[in-house]
Design an enzyme around this catalytic site. Structure first.
Site, PDB file in Angstrom:
ATOM      1  N   SER A 412       0.823  -1.211   0.000  1.00 57.71           N
ATOM      2  CA  SER A 412       0.000   0.000   0.000  1.00 57.71           C
ATOM      3  C   SER A 412       0.848   1.247   0.000  1.00 57.71           C
ATOM      4  O   SER A 412       0.450   2.272  -0.529  1.00 57.71           O
ATOM      5  CB  SER A 412      -0.845   0.073   1.277  1.00 57.71           C
ATOM      6  OG  SER A 412      -1.796  -0.907   1.306  1.00 57.71           O
ATOM      7  N   GLU A 445      -5.793  -1.445  -8.294  1.00 56.62           N
ATOM      8  CA  GLU A 445      -4.839  -0.545  -8.927  1.00 56.62           C
ATOM      9  C   GLU A 445      -3.643  -1.360  -9.427  1.00 56.62           C
ATOM     10  O   GLU A 445      -3.092  -2.177  -8.675  1.00 56.62           O
ATOM     11  CB  GLU A 445      -4.351   0.516  -7.929  1.00 56.62           C
ATOM     12  CG  GLU A 445      -5.441   1.517  -7.564  1.00 56.62           C
ATOM     13  CD  GLU A 445      -5.042   2.456  -6.434  1.00 56.62           C
ATOM     14  OE1 GLU A 445      -5.437   3.630  -6.482  1.00 56.62           O
ATOM     15  OE2 GLU A 445      -4.358   2.015  -5.489  1.00 56.62           O
ATOM     16  N   ASN A 483      -5.957   5.614  -2.027  1.00 55.17           N
ATOM     17  CA  ASN A 483      -5.582   5.986  -0.660  1.00 55.17           C
ATOM     18  C   ASN A 483      -5.138   7.440  -0.585  1.00 55.17           C
ATOM     19  O   ASN A 483      -5.367   8.113   0.423  1.00 55.17           O
ATOM     20  CB  ASN A 483      -4.476   5.071  -0.129  1.00 55.17           C
ATOM     21  CG  ASN A 483      -5.007   3.682   0.165  1.00 55.17           C
ATOM     22  OD1 ASN A 483      -6.221   3.483   0.224  1.00 55.17           O
ATOM     23  ND2 ASN A 483      -4.121   2.727   0.332  1.00 55.17           N
TER      24      ASN A 483
HETATM   25  P1  NAI Z   1      -1.193  -9.229   7.615  1.00 58.85           P
HETATM   26  O1  NAI Z   1      -0.335  -8.833   8.730  1.00 58.85           O
HETATM   27  O2  NAI Z   1      -2.632  -9.512   7.853  1.00 58.85           O
HETATM   28  O3  NAI Z   1      -0.600 -10.509   6.894  1.00 58.85           O
HETATM   29  C1  NAI Z   1       0.741 -10.636   6.555  1.00 58.85           C
HETATM   30  C2  NAI Z   1       1.055 -12.133   6.501  1.00 58.85           C
HETATM   31  O4  NAI Z   1       2.317 -12.298   5.895  1.00 58.85           O
HETATM   32  C3  NAI Z   1       1.142 -12.800   7.865  1.00 58.85           C
HETATM   33  O5  NAI Z   1       0.266 -13.902   7.894  1.00 58.85           O
HETATM   34  C4  NAI Z   1       2.593 -13.215   7.972  1.00 58.85           C
HETATM   35  O6  NAI Z   1       2.756 -14.431   8.663  1.00 58.85           O
HETATM   36  C5  NAI Z   1       2.979 -13.362   6.538  1.00 58.85           C
HETATM   37  N1  NAI Z   1       4.401 -13.229   6.300  1.00 58.85           N
HETATM   38  C6  NAI Z   1       5.237 -12.259   6.738  1.00 58.85           C
HETATM   39  N2  NAI Z   1       6.475 -12.467   6.262  1.00 58.85           N
HETATM   40  C7  NAI Z   1       6.427 -13.589   5.510  1.00 58.85           C
HETATM   41  C8  NAI Z   1       7.377 -14.296   4.737  1.00 58.85           C
HETATM   42  N3  NAI Z   1       8.621 -13.885   4.634  1.00 58.85           N
HETATM   43  N4  NAI Z   1       6.979 -15.406   4.082  1.00 58.85           N
HETATM   44  C9  NAI Z   1       5.710 -15.827   4.151  1.00 58.85           C
HETATM   45  N5  NAI Z   1       4.768 -15.174   4.860  1.00 58.85           N
HETATM   46  C10 NAI Z   1       5.124 -14.066   5.516  1.00 58.85           C
HETATM   47  O7  NAI Z   1      -1.017  -8.090   6.520  1.00 58.85           O
HETATM   48  P2  NAI Z   1      -2.048  -7.519   5.451  1.00 58.85           P
HETATM   49  O8  NAI Z   1      -2.875  -6.493   6.063  1.00 58.85           O
HETATM   50  O9  NAI Z   1      -2.676  -8.637   4.752  1.00 58.85           O
HETATM   51  O10 NAI Z   1      -1.065  -6.750   4.454  1.00 58.85           O
HETATM   52  C11 NAI Z   1      -0.235  -7.435   3.570  1.00 58.85           C
HETATM   53  C12 NAI Z   1       0.218  -6.485   2.487  1.00 58.85           C
HETATM   54  O11 NAI Z   1      -0.931  -5.946   1.807  1.00 58.85           O
HETATM   55  C13 NAI Z   1       0.993  -5.281   2.964  1.00 58.85           C
HETATM   56  O12 NAI Z   1       1.965  -4.980   2.007  1.00 58.85           O
HETATM   57  C14 NAI Z   1      -0.064  -4.176   3.013  1.00 58.85           C
HETATM   58  O13 NAI Z   1       0.478  -2.889   2.813  1.00 58.85           O
HETATM   59  C15 NAI Z   1      -0.922  -4.536   1.846  1.00 58.85           C
HETATM   60  N6  NAI Z   1      -2.299  -4.068   1.885  1.00 58.85           N
HETATM   61  C16 NAI Z   1      -3.035  -4.134   3.038  1.00 58.85           C
HETATM   62  C17 NAI Z   1      -4.361  -3.699   3.046  1.00 58.85           C
HETATM   63  C18 NAI Z   1      -5.191  -3.822   4.275  1.00 58.85           C
HETATM   64  O14 NAI Z   1      -6.289  -3.238   4.307  1.00 58.85           O
HETATM   65  N7  NAI Z   1      -4.776  -4.546   5.299  1.00 58.85           N
HETATM   66  C19 NAI Z   1      -4.981  -3.139   1.842  1.00 58.85           C
HETATM   67  C20 NAI Z   1      -4.152  -3.192   0.675  1.00 58.85           C
HETATM   68  C21 NAI Z   1      -2.851  -3.620   0.729  1.00 58.85           C
END
Ligand code: NAI
Length: 637
Positions: A412, A445, A483
Site C-alpha cells: 500500500s 490498482e 488511498n
Molecule cells: P497481515 O499482517 O494480515 O498478513 C501478513 C502475513 O504475511 C502474515 O500472515 C505473515 O505471517 C505473513 N508473512 C510475513 N512475512 C512472511 C514471509 N517472509 N513469508 C511468508 N509469509 C510471511 O497483513 P495484510 O494487512 O494482509 O497486508 C499485507 C500487504 O498488503 C501489505 O503490504 C499491506 O500494505 C498490503 N495491503 C493491506 C491492506 C489492508 O487493508 N490490510 C490493503 C491493501 C494492501
C-alpha cells in the site's frame, strides 16, 4: 416482400418454422439499436403476410443472446420527447410480437439482459441453454432507468411480483437453471439438444403453468402491500433524491401495470435525469477500465500468493473462486488455516452448490514451502509492510519463477522503485493493489513503477480483468490514487470532529451526500493507527487531528480493537443519533478529496480525469450518481 436485412437473418425450414437470427452488423455483441428494432418490425410484417408455423428468435453471436438496449443511443437522449419515443418504440414492438397468432420462442444462450430479456419475455416460450455464460436479468436500474419495453409488465406475471421486483430493483441476474426453477424459462437444456428442444417446445401447444394462487394475490389485491414493502427495502439502500429509478419502477408496476407510457411524466423525469446520465457515464468508464485488461493476451492458470493474512488470504480465495489454481504460502500452516476457513465461507456464500464449493476449495492449496512459485503465472506478495522482509522475499522468488510470469506486490505504501532494487530484472516488478475487503471491492490498482516493463503491466491488467476486477493503471506515487484521495478527506472529517461536531453528524453529512459509509466510520474500519501512518505520509506534514491522537494513545484503534470513534463491541458501529448537519458540511469535507484527485491527474498519477473518476468511484464507493468527483465539481461550477 423483399426483406433487406442488415442485422437479422430470416430462414424458414421445411416444417414452416421461421428462424430469426440476430447478428448485429459490425459488433461482437447484440444490442438493440433503433435500426435493429426497425428490422424486427419488417420481419413481423413479412410474417404477417405468410404466417409461419412458429417463430424462433435466436442469436448469431458467440457472446450471447442480447446484451440490452443500445447504450450509445440512450446516451444521446437529450430531450424528454426523445425519451418517450424510445420507450414507445420498444413497448409497441414487443406488444406486437407478444400478440402474433403463431407460437414464438426465444432461444436464450449466453447473456440476455435488459431489452434482450424484455424481447424474450414477449415470446410465448423462453428456452434457456444451460451453460456457464447464460444469465438473464433486467439491470436497467443500475443505469438509473427502468425496463420500459414490457419487462415491468411481463416479468411479474411470469415469476410473481416478489421475485420480479427483486430482479428489477437490484439488477441481479439468474442463470439457466434458476430461470427454469423460478418460472422465467419454460425449460433449460444443454447446448447439444437445444435445436431439437426449441422446435419441440415451439410446436408443443403447451400453455404456461399459471402463477400460484398466493403470487396472483400479491400481484392483484395485495399489490400495494408488496409495493410498500419494496419501497422500504429500497429506502435502506438508496435515497430517492440520489436514485429515483427504483422508486419509479415500483410506482410504475403498482399503479400502471408496468406501462411507462401511461405515466409520461415519470419517463420525462427519469430518462433524462442527471442520475441516469451519470450512471451511464459510469457504465462507460467501467468498460474503459475493462479495456485495460484486453491489451495483452496473457492468461493465468496458476497463481501463487505469499502472506496468508488479511489481504493475501482473501486474494488467494478470490482467485480460486474465479477458477484459478492457487498456492498460498505463509510462514507456517497454522497461519494459513484461518485464510482457508474464510475462503470456505466465501465459496459457500457465492457458489451455493456443494460440488462447486468442493472444486473451488480443491483449487486452493496451502503451500508453506512455496513449491507453487515455480509453476505460477502470477506471483503476488502480500506479506508485512516492511522493506527488509519484502526484499528478502523478492530476491528469493525471482530465480524460481517462470520466465514471463508476473511478479507483483500488494504493497500500500512502499515505493516499488525501492522494493525492486534486489531483483535481477527490476523492470519486472508491478504493483497489484487490492482493496479490503477483496471480495467486495471492484477496483484493483495496477502500479507501474518508473521504467517498468510495459508487457508486465499489461499482463497484470489482463490478470486483474480475468478475475473479474477492474484494473486501473496508476503511477508509483505514495497512496497511488485511492488511498491518496481518501487521506485528505478523512483528515478533514476528523478536523471537524476536533471542532466539536459529533462523529455521527459528520458521517450523516456524507451519507446524505451519497457516500456508502461515513468518513469517521471509514477511519474506524481502516484502523486509527493506519490512518495516522497514512496521514503522516500523505497529508503533507500537517499535524494529526487531536481526536485521532487521543484515541491512538489510548489504544483505541477502531473496529479491530473494538473501540475507536465508535464502540464496535457488537461487531457494528454503535452510533448515537446524528445532530442536525450544518449547511455546506458535505461540500467542505469532499472539497479536499476532489482537489487531491485533480492534483493527481495533473501529476499524471492516473491517465486522465475520467479514469480518476472511475477509480475513485470503484475504489472508494464515491457516490456513483454524481458521475465521480471531478465530474461532480465540474457540474458545480
Ligand atoms: P497481515 O499482517 O494480515 O498478513 C501478513 C502475513 O504475511 C502474515 O500472515 C505473515 O505471517 C505473513 N508473512 C510475513 N512475512 C512472511 C514471509 N517472509 N513469508 C511468508 N509469509 C510471511 O497483513 P495484510 O494487512 O494482509 O497486508 C499485507 C500487504 O498488503 C501489505 O503490504 C499491506 O500494505 C498490503 N495491503 C493491506 C491492506 C489492508 O487493508 N490490510 C490493503 C491493501 C494492501
Amino acid at each position: 416482400m423483399e426483406l433487406n436485412l442488415q442485422h437479422w437473418r430470416l430462414t424458414r425450414d421445411d416444417q414452416g418454422i421461421a428462424v430469426a437470427t440476430l447478428d448485429r452488423a459490425g459488433e461482437a455483441t447484440n444490442a438493440l439499436s433503433a435500426a435493429l428494432m426497425a428490422e424486427l418490425a419488417h420481419i413481423l410484417d413479412s410474417l404477417d403476410k405468410a404466417p409461419p408455423t412458429g417463430l424462433i428468435l435466436r442469436s448469431g453471436k458467440e457472446a450471447g443472446f442480447i446484451a440490452g438496449a443500445d447504450i450509445g443511443e440512450f446516451s444521446q437522449l437529450d430531450t424528454p420527447e426523445k425519451g418517450r419515443e424510445l420507450v414507445t418504440r420498444g413497448w409497441n414492438l414487443f406488444n406486437r410480437l407478444a400478440a402474433v397468432p403463431y407460437p414464438t420462442l426465444a432461444l436464450v444462450r449466453g447473456h440476455c439482459l435488459g431489452g434482450g430479456l424484455e424481447l424474450a419475455l414477449a415470446c410465448r416460450y423462453l428456452l434457456a441453454v444451460d451453460e456457464a455464460g447464460t444469465k438473464m436479468g433486467l439491470p436497467e436500474v443500475m443505469l438509473g432507468i427502468f425496463p420500459g419495453w414490457g419487462g415491468m409488465l411481463r416479468l411479474p406475471k411470469r415469476v410473481g411480483p416478489a421475485a420480479a421486483l427483486d430482479m428489477m430493483l437490484t439488477g441481479k441476474t439468474v442463470d439457466a437453471k434458476r430461470a427454469k426453477k423460478m418460472g422465467l424459462a419454460d425449460d433449460c437444456v444443454p447446448p447439444r439438444v437445444m435445436e431439437m428442444a426449441a422446435r419441440q417446445l415451439l410446436l408443443s401447444g403447451l400453455s404456461r403453468r399459471p402463477l400460484p394462487f398466493m403470487q396472483r394475490l400479491l400481484g392483484g389485491p395485495l399489490k400495494s402491500v408488496v409495493a410498500n414493502g419494496a419501497r422500504k427495502q429500497v429506502a435502506k439502500k438508496a435515497r430517492p433524491e440520489h436514485y429515483p429509478a427504483p422508486y419509479a419502477i415500483i410506482d410504475l408496476w403498482e399503479k400502471y401495470d408496468g406501462n411507462a407510457l401511461a405515466a409520461p411524466e415519470i419517463i420525462d423525469r427519469i430518462i433524462t435525469s442527471p442520475t441516469a446520465r451519470n450512471l451511464v457515464r459510469v457504465f462507460h468508464l467501467q468498460e474503459r477500465l475493462k479495456g485495460f485488461g484486453k491489451a495483452s493476451d496473457f492468461t493465468a492458470k496458476r497463481v501463487h500468493v505469499i502472506g496468508a493474512g488479511v489481504m493475501g488470504g482473501d486474494i488467494a480465495a478470490w482467485c480460486a473462486l474465479r477458477g484459478m489454481t492457487v498456492t498460498l504460502q505463509d510462514q507456517t500452516l497454522e497461519r494459513i488455516a484461518p485464510a482457508l476457513k474464510r475462503a470456505h465461507a466465501l465459496f459457500t456464500k457465492r457458489l451455493r452448490e456443494p460440488l462447486k464449493i468442493r472444486d473451488a476449495f480443491d483449487r486452493l492449496l496451502p503451500d508453506p514451502n512455496g513449491d507453487g512459485v515455480a509453476h505460477a503465472d502470477v506471483v503476488i506478495e502480500a506479506i508485512f509492510e516492511n522493506v527488509e522482509a519484502k526484499h528478502a522475499l523478492l530476491k528469493s522468488l525471482e530465480p524460481r519463477m517462470k520466465a514471463g510470469a508476473v511478479l507483483a506486490t500488494n504493497t500500500s505504501s512502499l515505493k516499488l522503485e525501492d522494493l525492486r532494487t534486489v531483483l535481477q530484472q527490476p523492470q519486472r516488478l508491478v504493483g497489484i493493489h487490492f482493496f479490503n475487503p477483496v471480495a467486495m471491492m471492484p477496483l484493483v490498482e495496477v502500479v507501474e513503477a518508473d521504467l517498468a516493463d510495459p508487457a508486465a503491466v499489461q499482463a497484470a491488467c489482463a490478470f486483474v480483468k480475468q478475475i473479474d476486477k477492474l484494473p486501473l493503471p496508476v503511477k508509483s506515487e505514495p497512496g497511488f490514487l485511492v488511498n491518496a484521495v481518501l487521506a485528505p478527506y478523512m483528515l478533514a472529517a476528523m478536523r471537524v470532529v476536533d471542532e466539536g461536531i459529533s462523529p455521527e453528524t459528520v458521517d450523516e453529512a456524507m451519507l446524505a451526500f451519497g457516500m456508502p459509509m461515513g468518513p469517521i466510520e471509514l477511519v474506524d474500519t481502516v484502523g486509527l493507527d493506519i490512518a495516522m501512518a497514512a496521514g503522516k505520509q500523505l497529508a503533507g506534514g500537517a499535524e494529526a487531528p487531536r481526536c485521532l491522537i487521543e484515541r491512538v494513545e489510548k489504544g483505541q484503534l477502531g473496529k479491530k480493537s473494538g473501540q475507536g470513534f465508535y464502540d464496535w463491541s457488537s461487531g457494528k458501529a454503535a452510533k448515537a443519533a446524528a445532530g442536525s448537519v450544518p449547511a455546506g458540511l458535505a461540500e467542505r469535507l469532499v472539497a479536499p478529496l476532489i482537489s487531491r484527485v485533480e492534483k493527481l491527474v495533473a501529476d499524471g498519477v492516473v491517465g486522465d480525469a475520467a479514469l480518476a473518476d472511475a477509480g475513485v468511484i470503484f475504489g472508494t464507493g464515491f457516490a456513483p450518481f454524481t458521475g465521480g468527483p471531478i465530474h461532480f465539481r465540474q457540474g458545480q461550477t
